[in-house]
Design an enzyme around this catalytic site. Structure first.
Site, PDB file in Angstrom:
ATOM      1  N   TYR A 139       0.675  -1.198   0.056  1.00  0.00           N
ATOM      2  CA  TYR A 139       0.049   0.050   0.026  1.00  0.00           C
ATOM      3  C   TYR A 139       0.891   1.245  -0.054  1.00  0.00           C
ATOM      4  O   TYR A 139       0.304   2.380  -0.577  1.00  0.00           O
ATOM      5  CB  TYR A 139      -0.980   0.141   1.343  1.00  0.00           C
ATOM      6  CG  TYR A 139      -2.146  -0.717   1.199  1.00  0.00           C
ATOM      7  CD1 TYR A 139      -2.201  -1.808   0.552  1.00  0.00           C
ATOM      8  CD2 TYR A 139      -3.395   0.088   1.500  1.00  0.00           C
ATOM      9  CE1 TYR A 139      -3.555  -2.313   0.349  1.00  0.00           C
ATOM     10  CE2 TYR A 139      -4.643  -0.410   1.199  1.00  0.00           C
ATOM     11  CZ  TYR A 139      -4.798  -1.631   0.870  1.00  0.00           C
ATOM     12  OH  TYR A 139      -6.174  -2.321   0.456  1.00  0.00           O
ATOM     13  N   ASP A 250     -12.453  -8.457   4.239  1.00  0.00           N
ATOM     14  CA  ASP A 250     -13.795  -8.542   3.614  1.00  0.00           C
ATOM     15  C   ASP A 250     -14.412 -10.080   3.535  1.00  0.00           C
ATOM     16  O   ASP A 250     -15.763 -10.153   3.958  1.00  0.00           O
ATOM     17  CB  ASP A 250     -13.827  -8.026   2.243  1.00  0.00           C
ATOM     18  CG  ASP A 250     -13.878  -6.633   2.028  1.00  0.00           C
ATOM     19  OD1 ASP A 250     -13.610  -5.828   3.256  1.00  0.00           O
ATOM     20  OD2 ASP A 250     -14.374  -6.132   1.131  1.00  0.00           O
TER      21      ASP A 250
HETATM   22  C1  IPM Z   1     -10.544  -0.924   3.975  1.00  0.00           C
HETATM   23  C2  IPM Z   1     -10.531  -0.371   2.679  1.00  0.00           C
HETATM   24  C3  IPM Z   1      -9.657   0.625   2.397  1.00  0.00           C
HETATM   25  C4  IPM Z   1      -8.239  -0.108   2.309  1.00  0.00           C
HETATM   26  C5  IPM Z   1      -9.791   1.683   0.987  1.00  0.00           C
HETATM   27  C6  IPM Z   1     -11.111   2.545   1.186  1.00  0.00           C
HETATM   28  C7  IPM Z   1      -8.542   2.376   0.897  1.00  0.00           C
HETATM   29  O1  IPM Z   1     -10.794  -1.069   1.864  1.00  0.00           O
HETATM   30  O2  IPM Z   1     -10.207  -0.153   4.959  1.00  0.00           O
HETATM   31  O3  IPM Z   1     -10.337  -2.226   3.907  1.00  0.00           O
HETATM   32  O4  IPM Z   1      -7.895  -0.640   1.078  1.00  0.00           O
HETATM   33  O5  IPM Z   1      -7.521  -0.138   3.325  1.00  0.00           O
HETATM   34 MG    MG Z   2     -11.005  -3.135   2.674  1.00  0.00          MG
END
Ligand code: IPM
Ligand code: MG
Length: 358
Positions: A139, A250
């Site tokens: 990231y 997720d």
């Molecule tokens: C999360 C979200 C974020 C991430 C995005 C919105 C940048 O998906 O908090 O999981 O990828 O970290």
């Molecule tokens: Mg996410």
């Protein structure tokens, strides 16, 4: 308790409003001494100030004891250049405040066993804590970008990078948290392909010698994704890097019936934190009162527990969530036959009533 809210975009303001309503009710009951401020982030900040993380927002965030964030992003801002996108505001504040530890619990409320897309017997009793590294990895790794090669073709590139100290501090936290739960840590990597995670695995092994009472296992991320939907109860604490943690959390969310149920905490080295629902801004249902505020409300409970050490108030909020679910109240995302559908505000008000003992 000096708390800054960053409602953000889409359903963010709606769910944050209910979370604050519940927080104020808890304040009345427990005398917490809550002060709540508000600032702009994401698309809302872009519209007002031309950037997703205005300086005054960052200053207010630094001054606060804890931050409650709604959600950021939406199609309206998707065509802006990457540095100006709403997501950049979220990544920027995580990085600027050093919030390296992202705790994402996935707990199945027994009342929602039928709302999961998985069979009830697979998810019953589920209680996983995903510990995601949040300020490093691919990231934030440099170099990154999109460049044009000599032959005129464009090439996108990113860098996945973790130093030993970054791995050690997230690993240590995972072991410490496991001690307060089931004493098992599963470290998720891709050590069969990626050197960055070969080092990750080595450091986890070293750390394990300090925690003989905690069982450490390793799993490749592809297998972990499969195991999460095959037999998720095998996990207690999962610790992993930024990208894998984003994806696996997720998946874990859906085991619990709805991503609308999942809170999270992002902590710095001293326990200061930003708390946010795992779900996004859901622009398709924004402003319609359809959003599930429980993830935001449970994020407030995490805040009281982790930043303020007020376990009684946290327990009371979590118990109120259990009570309204027992009473059959559901937002649309967790609705099943025989239950009563309520809107976002209706859910918040029911929680306050439960907290008051009405
Ligand atoms: C999360 C979200 C974020 C991430 C995005 C919105 C940048 O998906 O908090 O999981 O990828 O970290
Ligand atoms: Mg996410």
């Amino acid at each position: 308790m000096n708390i800054l809210t960053l409602p953000g975009d889409g359903i963010g303001p709606e769910v944050t409003a209910e979370a604050v309503r519940v927080l104020r009710e808890a304040d009345r009951r427990f005398g917490l001494g809550v002060q709540v401020g508000e600032a702009l982030i994401g698309g809302a900040a872009i519209d007002a100030h031309g950037k997703p993380l205005p300086d005054e927002t960052l200053a207010a965030a630094r001054a606060a004891d804890a931050i409650l964030l709604g959600a950021v992003g939406g199609p309206r801002w998707d065509n802006l250049e990457r540095a100006l996108r709403p997501e950049k505001g979220l990544l920027g504040i995580r990085s600027a405040l050093g919030l390296f530890a992202n705790l994402r619990p996935a707990i199945l409320y027994p009342q929602l066993a039928d709302a999961s897309t998985l069979k009830p017997e697979v998810v019953a009793g589920l209680d996983i804590l995903i510990v995601r590294e949040l300020t490093g990895g691919i990231y934030f790794g440099e170099p990154r970008g999109i460049r044009t090669l000599d032959n005129g073709e464009r090439q996108g590139f990113n860098t996945d990078v973790y130093s030993e100290s970054e791995i050690r501090r997230i690993g240590r936290l995972a072991f410490e948290l496991a001690r307060k739960r089931g004493r098992r840590v599963c470290s998720v990597d891709k050590a069969n392909v990626l050197e960055v995670t070969v080092l990750w695995r080595e450091v986890m092994e070293q750390l394990a010698t300090d925690y003989p009472d905690v069982e450490l296992s390793h799993m490749y991320v592809d297998n972990a994704a499969m195991q999460l939907v095959r037999a998720p109860r095998q996990f207690d604490v999962m610790v992993t890097g930024n990208l894998f943690g984003d994806i696996l959390s997720d998946a874990a969310a859906m085991l619990t019936g709805s991503i609308g149920m999942l809170p999270s905490a992002s902590l710095d080295a001293s326990g200061k934190g930003m708390y946010e629902p795992v779900h996004g801004s859901a622009p398709d249902i924004a402003g319609q009162g359809k959003a599930n505020p429980l993830a935001a409300v449970l994020s407030v409970a995490m805040m009281l527990r982790y930043t303020f050490g007020h376990a009684r108030a946290a327990d009371a909020i979590e118990a109120a969530v259990g009570q309204v679910l027992d009473a059959g109240l559901r937002t649309g995302d967790i609705m099943t036959p025989g239950c009563r559908q309520v809107d976002t505000r209706g859910m918040g008000e029911a929680l306050c009533a439960a907290l008051r003992g009405d």
